[in-house]
Design a protein around this motif. Structure first.
Motif, PDB file in Angstrom:
ATOM      1  N   CYS A 133      62.561  70.189  60.661  1.00 49.11           N
ATOM      2  CA  CYS A 133      62.474  68.965  61.454  1.00 49.11           C
ATOM      3  C   CYS A 133      61.706  69.251  62.736  1.00 49.11           C
ATOM      4  CB  CYS A 133      63.860  68.411  61.770  1.00 49.11           C
ATOM      5  SG  CYS A 133      64.803  69.421  62.939  1.00 49.11           S
ATOM      6  N   ALA A 134      61.232  68.200  63.363  1.00 46.28           N
ATOM      7  CA  ALA A 134      60.649  68.270  64.701  1.00 46.28           C
ATOM      8  C   ALA A 134      61.267  67.149  65.516  1.00 46.28           C
ATOM      9  CB  ALA A 134      59.130  68.134  64.651  1.00 46.28           C
ATOM     10  N   HIS A 135      61.939  67.497  66.598  1.00 44.69           N
ATOM     11  CA  HIS A 135      62.603  66.489  67.430  1.00 44.69           C
ATOM     12  C   HIS A 135      61.728  66.103  68.608  1.00 44.69           C
ATOM     13  CE1 HIS A 135      66.401  64.519  66.975  1.00 44.69           C
ATOM     14  NE2 HIS A 135      66.953  65.564  66.380  1.00 44.69           N
ATOM     15  N   ALA A 136      62.085  65.004  69.245  1.00 45.27           N
ATOM     16  CA  ALA A 136      61.406  64.493  70.443  1.00 45.27           C
ATOM     17  C   ALA A 136      59.935  64.220  70.172  1.00 45.27           C
ATOM     18  CB  ALA A 136      61.581  65.462  71.614  1.00 45.27           C
ATOM     19  N   VAL A 137      59.660  63.559  69.030  1.00 48.10           N
ATOM     20  CA  VAL A 137      58.294  63.185  68.677  1.00 48.10           C
ATOM     21  C   VAL A 137      58.151  61.670  68.732  1.00 48.10           C
ATOM     22  CG1 VAL A 137      57.932  65.206  67.223  1.00 48.10           C
ATOM     23  CG2 VAL A 137      58.847  63.103  66.205  1.00 48.10           C
ATOM     24  N   SER A 138      56.929  61.207  68.896  1.00 46.72           N
ATOM     25  CA  SER A 138      56.652  59.770  68.871  1.00 46.72           C
ATOM     26  C   SER A 138      55.157  59.557  68.749  1.00 46.72           C
ATOM     27  CB  SER A 138      57.156  59.086  70.150  1.00 46.72           C
ATOM     28  OG  SER A 138      56.314  59.405  71.244  1.00 46.72           O
TER      29      SER A 138
ATOM     30  N   GLY B 212      57.804  73.120  49.439  1.00 47.32           N
ATOM     31  CA  GLY B 212      57.659  74.553  49.336  1.00 47.32           C
ATOM     32  C   GLY B 212      56.541  75.114  50.183  1.00 47.32           C
ATOM     33  N   ALA B 213      55.665  74.238  50.711  1.00 46.86           N
ATOM     34  CA  ALA B 213      54.539  74.711  51.508  1.00 46.86           C
ATOM     35  C   ALA B 213      54.872  74.835  52.987  1.00 46.86           C
ATOM     36  CB  ALA B 213      53.348  73.764  51.334  1.00 46.86           C
ATOM     37  N   ILE B 214      56.059  74.385  53.415  1.00 45.97           N
ATOM     38  CA  ILE B 214      56.374  74.439  54.841  1.00 45.97           C
ATOM     39  C   ILE B 214      57.167  75.700  55.178  1.00 45.97           C
ATOM     40  CG2 ILE B 214      56.428  71.915  54.938  1.00 45.97           C
ATOM     41  CD1 ILE B 214      59.504  72.222  55.389  1.00 45.97           C
ATOM     42  N   ARG B 215      57.173  76.036  56.445  1.00 46.76           N
ATOM     43  CA  ARG B 215      58.014  77.110  56.967  1.00 46.76           C
ATOM     44  C   ARG B 215      59.316  76.463  57.431  1.00 46.76           C
ATOM     45  NH1 ARG B 215      56.230  79.092  61.596  1.00 46.76           N
ATOM     46  NH2 ARG B 215      57.285  81.098  61.378  1.00 46.76           N
ATOM     47  N   GLY B 216      60.222  76.272  56.504  1.00 46.81           N
ATOM     48  CA  GLY B 216      61.433  75.526  56.778  1.00 46.81           C
ATOM     49  C   GLY B 216      62.556  76.376  57.351  1.00 46.81           C
ATOM     50  N   GLY B 217      63.729  75.767  57.407  1.00 50.44           N
ATOM     51  CA  GLY B 217      64.891  76.428  57.965  1.00 50.44           C
ATOM     52  C   GLY B 217      64.823  76.554  59.464  1.00 50.44           C
ATOM     53  N   ARG B 218      64.081  75.648  60.114  1.00 53.58           N
ATOM     54  CA  ARG B 218      63.941  75.716  61.562  1.00 53.58           C
ATOM     55  C   ARG B 218      63.626  74.329  62.124  1.00 53.58           C
ATOM     56  NH1 ARG B 218      59.702  80.098  61.548  1.00 53.58           N
ATOM     57  NH2 ARG B 218      60.664  80.386  59.498  1.00 53.58           N
ATOM     58  N   ALA B 219      63.883  74.178  63.422  1.00 55.42           N
ATOM     59  CA  ALA B 219      63.516  72.960  64.149  1.00 55.42           C
ATOM     60  C   ALA B 219      62.316  73.265  65.021  1.00 55.42           C
ATOM     61  CB  ALA B 219      64.681  72.472  64.998  1.00 55.42           C
ATOM     62  N   PHE B 220      61.268  72.463  64.911  1.00 52.27           N
ATOM     63  CA  PHE B 220      60.061  72.646  65.705  1.00 52.27           C
ATOM     64  C   PHE B 220      60.125  71.782  66.962  1.00 52.27           C
ATOM     65  CE2 PHE B 220      58.882  73.718  61.380  1.00 52.27           C
ATOM     66  CZ  PHE B 220      58.115  74.863  61.541  1.00 52.27           C
ATOM     67  N   GLY B 221      59.331  72.135  67.936  1.00 51.47           N
ATOM     68  CA  GLY B 221      59.188  71.314  69.128  1.00 51.47           C
ATOM     69  C   GLY B 221      60.059  71.758  70.281  1.00 51.47           C
ATOM     70  N   ASP B 222      59.819  71.145  71.445  1.00 49.50           N
ATOM     71  CA  ASP B 222      60.538  71.450  72.679  1.00 49.50           C
ATOM     72  C   ASP B 222      61.600  70.396  72.922  1.00 49.50           C
ATOM     73  OD1 ASP B 222      58.868  73.659  73.224  1.00 49.50           O
ATOM     74  OD2 ASP B 222      57.337  72.310  74.058  1.00 49.50           O
ATOM     75  N   TRP B 223      62.842  70.853  73.114  1.00 51.21           N
ATOM     76  CA  TRP B 223      63.945  69.923  73.365  1.00 51.21           C
ATOM     77  C   TRP B 223      63.930  69.534  74.843  1.00 51.21           C
ATOM     78  CZ3 TRP B 223      66.608  66.529  71.095  1.00 51.21           C
ATOM     79  CH2 TRP B 223      67.768  66.011  71.673  1.00 51.21           C
ATOM     80  N   PRO B 224      63.882  68.221  75.153  1.00 53.28           N
ATOM     81  CA  PRO B 224      63.758  67.788  76.549  1.00 53.28           C
ATOM     82  C   PRO B 224      65.078  67.661  77.296  1.00 53.28           C
ATOM     83  CG  PRO B 224      63.613  65.893  75.113  1.00 53.28           C
ATOM     84  CD  PRO B 224      63.741  67.099  74.206  1.00 53.28           C
ATOM     85  N   GLY B 225      66.190  67.641  76.565  1.00 52.86           N
ATOM     86  CA  GLY B 225      67.486  67.452  77.195  1.00 52.86           C
ATOM     87  C   GLY B 225      67.883  65.986  77.276  1.00 52.86           C
ATOM     88  N   LEU B 226      69.166  65.756  77.461  1.00 48.67           N
ATOM     89  CA  LEU B 226      69.717  64.398  77.507  1.00 48.67           C
ATOM     90  C   LEU B 226      70.404  64.116  78.836  1.00 48.67           C
ATOM     91  CD1 LEU B 226      71.316  64.275  73.923  1.00 48.67           C
ATOM     92  CD2 LEU B 226      69.076  63.394  74.626  1.00 48.67           C
ATOM     93  N   GLY B 227      70.228  64.967  79.810  1.00 40.42           N
ATOM     94  CA  GLY B 227      70.900  64.794  81.095  1.00 40.42           C
ATOM     95  C   GLY B 227      70.209  63.793  81.998  1.00 40.42           C
TER      96      GLY B 227
ATOM     97  N   LEU C   4      43.659  62.000  70.000  1.00 34.12           N
ATOM     98  CA  LEU C   4      44.776  62.937  69.898  1.00 34.12           C
ATOM     99  C   LEU C   4      44.429  64.267  70.554  1.00 34.12           C
ATOM    100  CD1 LEU C   4      47.517  63.914  68.690  1.00 34.12           C
ATOM    101  CD2 LEU C   4      46.225  64.563  66.641  1.00 34.12           C
ATOM    102  N   ASP C   5      45.373  64.791  71.340  1.00 36.51           N
ATOM    103  CA  ASP C   5      45.292  66.171  71.803  1.00 36.51           C
ATOM    104  C   ASP C   5      46.128  66.995  70.836  1.00 36.51           C
ATOM    105  OD1 ASP C   5      45.311  68.604  73.028  1.00 36.51           O
ATOM    106  OD2 ASP C   5      46.279  67.939  74.881  1.00 36.51           O
ATOM    107  N   LEU C   6      45.458  67.723  69.981  1.00 31.82           N
ATOM    108  CA  LEU C   6      46.136  68.415  68.890  1.00 31.82           C
ATOM    109  C   LEU C   6      47.130  69.452  69.393  1.00 31.82           C
ATOM    110  CD1 LEU C   6      46.082  68.274  65.822  1.00 31.82           C
ATOM    111  CD2 LEU C   6      44.300  70.008  65.816  1.00 31.82           C
ATOM    112  N   GLY C   7      46.835  70.083  70.524  1.00 35.60           N
ATOM    113  CA  GLY C   7      47.735  71.089  71.059  1.00 35.60           C
ATOM    114  C   GLY C   7      47.762  72.338  70.204  1.00 35.60           C
ATOM    115  N   GLY C   8      48.725  73.204  70.491  1.00 36.06           N
ATOM    116  CA  GLY C   8      48.822  74.443  69.764  1.00 36.06           C
ATOM    117  C   GLY C   8      49.340  74.261  68.356  1.00 36.06           C
ATOM    118  N   ASP C   9      49.002  75.195  67.495  1.00 35.76           N
ATOM    119  CA  ASP C   9      49.455  75.177  66.105  1.00 35.76           C
ATOM    120  C   ASP C   9      50.956  75.436  66.054  1.00 35.76           C
ATOM    121  OD1 ASP C   9      49.902  75.468  63.413  1.00 35.76           O
ATOM    122  OD2 ASP C   9      48.310  76.933  63.069  1.00 35.76           O
ATOM    123  N   PRO C  10      51.750  74.499  65.538  1.00 40.20           N
ATOM    124  CA  PRO C  10      53.190  74.722  65.443  1.00 40.20           C
ATOM    125  C   PRO C  10      53.560  75.697  64.328  1.00 40.20           C
ATOM    126  CG  PRO C  10      52.635  72.628  64.429  1.00 40.20           C
ATOM    127  CD  PRO C  10      51.370  73.158  65.046  1.00 40.20           C
ATOM    128  N   ARG C  11      52.585  76.105  63.527  1.00 42.34           N
ATOM    129  CA  ARG C  11      52.830  77.028  62.417  1.00 42.34           C
ATOM    130  C   ARG C  11      53.927  76.485  61.486  1.00 42.34           C
ATOM    131  NH1 ARG C  11      50.586  81.794  62.771  1.00 42.34           N
ATOM    132  NH2 ARG C  11      52.216  82.795  61.530  1.00 42.34           N
TER     133      ARG C  11
END
Length: 393
Positions: free
Chosen positions: A105-110, A325-340, A383-390
């Protein structure tokens, strides 16, 4: 002489009986054939899935404070993934995929869409992939179609559509067609009597109506499919059959994610259907699953705070689910921004930390070799593609 085709009658009668926008079996599906063996499936989750509930960031203590009645965390049945995120209980059938590295998954996306929170505008922008240009210029088409335009060897691969327009994500200059499960006419005895009465003195429509209801009762495979996830499985099974042949891209939608009230039930049904679709894809694709990337995307997220109706309202930041099967799963991608305090967008929503289009673009780059500058200029303008999330294995 005017004649009424019985299958045309089925199509028209089904649309009279239900809204194409609301009925899950009225989801269209589109395909494209590409050279190579990699496959991409895009599932549009229409209605704004609550990513904070589907993939729960229970490691952030503010989530429980802001959602006091919605069940959160492993102590309420969610399935721990990594000590911070937990899988909603209704996604338990997908837990083995996470453990095998085939779910992420990737959180905090839009998308760049902000503030107006319209399903229609949000979905238009998600499928157009053009940024925050409203209204969307229909001439630019959808981002999957622009992918095809960037690959001169691409050809169209198709089935047929019943009673629905094409998904906007694949509209455009590149050749494409669409397919949807056949609509069926299922009438209560009272409704059938009313139909016979209305058309009693019109032999053309009377005979067609009788034939149509008989055909539907005797031969409709979808009408006989059991369970609330049958439509999602039908879409996924057909997609897998095409992807095992010449097709390399499939896109379809699953509706019913708008959880303003009674979110536990609404989201639960949606997650059941999403899990069933992904598992059916995996089953149907067989060995080709290893070369497949599935992106399940929604137009925007939902508010962090629950409302007074046991639900959540339209928000901004959301979650992207990836499978295959083509993804690098078992992980969460992206930067968590917090809920505070001070960390929420407009004081109410999950703050987006990455454009969801970037994940789709990096998938295209890895699967089909599309150059970075072309992704940023042509397929996802601005779009600013940014770094490769791998994200790909």
């Amino acid at each position: 002489m005017l004649t009424l085709d019985r299958r045309l009658f089925l199509k028209g009668a089904a649309l009279i009986g239900c809204s194409a926008a609301a009925h899950p079996l009225m989801s269209s599906m589109t395909f494209a054939a590409l050279p190579g063996e990699n496959r991409l499936v895009v599932i549009i989750l229409r209605g704004a899935m609550d990513g904070l509930d589907a993939i729960q960031p229970y490691g952030d203590p503010m989530l429980r404070k802001l959602r006091r009645s919605l069940s959160v965390g492993p102590e309420n049945g969610a399935l721990d993934l990594d000590g911070f995120y937990a899988l909603h209980p209704r996604l338990e059938p997908l837990l083995p995929l996470w453990q095998k590295g085939e779910l992420a998954c990737a959180h905090a996306v839009s998308t760049p869409y902000r503030d107006k929170r319209s399903h229609f505008d949000g979905q238009d922008l998600l499928e157009a992939g053009t940024g925050n240009d409203l209204p969307v210029d229909r001439r630019v088409g959808g981002w999957l179609n622009r992918l095809l335009q960037a690959m001169p060897d691409a050809t169209a691969e198709t089935a047929y559509s019943v009673g629905v327009e094409q998904m906007k994500i694949l509209t455009g200059k590149a050749a494409h067609l669409s397919w949807a499960p056949r609509a069926w006419l299922k009438l209560s005895p009272q409704a059938q009597m009313l139909l016979e009465h209305v058309y009693h003195d019109d032999p053309l429509f009377r005979d067609a109506a009788q034939d149509a209801t008989q055909i539907s009762a005797e031969t409709s495979d979808l009408g006989k499919m059991p369970g609330p996830t049958a439509d999602a499985q039908a879409l996924a099974a057909f997609a897998a059959s095409r992807l095992n042949a010449a097709s390399r891209i499939a896109a379809f939608s699953l509706a019913g994610w708008d959880s303003h009230a009674n979110q536990a039930a609404v989201l639960g049904r949606g997650l059941d259907r999403l899990a069933a679709a992904i598992l059916k894809l995996r089953e149907g694709l067989g060995p080709n699953w290893d070369r497949t990337t599935v992106l399940a995307m929604t137009e925007f997220g939902r508010t962090v705070r629950e409302n007074g109706s046991g639900g959540t309202d339209h928000g901004t930041g959301g979650a992207l689910l990836m499978a295959g099967g083509a993804i690098r799963g078992g992980r969460a991608f992206g930067d968590w921004p917090g809920l505070g305090e001070g960390q929420l967008y407009a004081g109410r929503d999950l703050m987006p930390t990455r454009d969801i289009r970037a994940y789709a673009a990096w998938a295209m780059h890895g699967l089909f070799g599309i150059a970075r500058d072309r992704l940023e200029r042509e397929i996802f303008p601005g779009l600013d593609l940014g770094g490769d999330p791998r994200m790909l294995a």
